[in-house]
Each structure stands twice: as structure tokens, then as C-alpha cells.
Design a protein around this motif. Sequence first.
Motif, mmCIF file in Angstrom:
data_model
loop_
_atom_site.group_PDB
_atom_site.id
_atom_site.type_symbol
_atom_site.label_atom_id
_atom_site.label_comp_id
_atom_site.label_asym_id
_atom_site.label_seq_id
_atom_site.Cartn_x
_atom_site.Cartn_y
_atom_site.Cartn_z
ATOM 1 N N ARG A 56 -11.893 5.158 1.162
ATOM 2 C CA ARG A 56 -10.321 4.442 1.341
ATOM 3 C C ARG A 56 -9.907 4.479 -0.589
ATOM 4 N N TRP A 100 -5.858 7.526 -4.657
ATOM 5 C CA TRP A 100 -7.048 8.670 -2.597
ATOM 6 C C TRP A 100 -7.829 9.547 -3.363
ATOM 7 N N THR A 130 0.529 -0.670 -0.410
ATOM 8 C CA THR A 130 -0.156 0.149 0.045
ATOM 9 C C THR A 130 1.044 0.701 0.312
#
Length: 142
Positions: free
Chosen positions: A102, A97, A64
Amino acid sequence: MYWYDYFRNEDLEDDEFYCPYMEFMSRQQQQIGGPPQFGGMPPQMGGSPSQMGGSPMGPPPNITPSKKNAQAKFMPGTFAVDPGSLRPCRFRYVYIWPRRGRGFWAWLNYVGRRSASGFRWTGNRWVRFGIDLREIETFICF
């Protein structure tokens, strides 16, 4: 001269019209063999399925990414992501994003002036999605 006369072929009868698209398709048919394919997906002219509008073959990277390393940093007053900055990310893994919610992994097939579409990773499979460029806060390509 009317606008439709521009597309008219000189050797056709008065009630027949010249269609540049049909001429193009007949030339493609001669080059690749077989009749042109209408409806559904366009004829495959080369490239991998993922580059012709399909989903990627496997899952996105296991990481991530950090929002600090994002390529497209925008000022708080910026209204939307520039399509020119997102267009090089087509057919690549992109971490997006959104302004609300999220972040998620995506595989973009289309980037237009106001929207982008492709596939979004749900954690176990790719699903089709679309997003308004005004809803993207920032992104990073891989």
C-alpha cells in the motif's frame, strides 16, 4: 609525485600529513565558536531540525492523493524512479506508491542514485525507513 603528496602541506615535517577535512573543521570552529562536534549529528549550521535530517514536526496531510495525479508517471517497462525527479521532494511530504504493498506518506531526507531514506508515517508516528528506487512505482510531492 605520489597521490598522497597532493594533500601534503609544504611546511610540515616528513612524517606529518595535511588533512583538508581537519582544516575545514578548525575554520568552522573559529566561525561558530566551540570545539567541533564529532560523532552523532553534525554541528547545526542553521535551518530547521526537519531540514537538518530530523523528522517533520507534525503529521502529514489528512488526504490520500489519487494515483492519477502523481507527478512521476512511468511506463510499465520502466525499471526505476529517476533520482533527479525525486530529489526536489526532499524535506517535503511525499506520498509513495511502492510496486508491492500500500501507498504511504514519507518525509525524505536523502535521495541517492539507487535509494532514498527518511521517515515513514505509520498512522500515529514517524519511523525511519529506506527504500530502493526500483521499488517505487510512482510518487507525488506536497
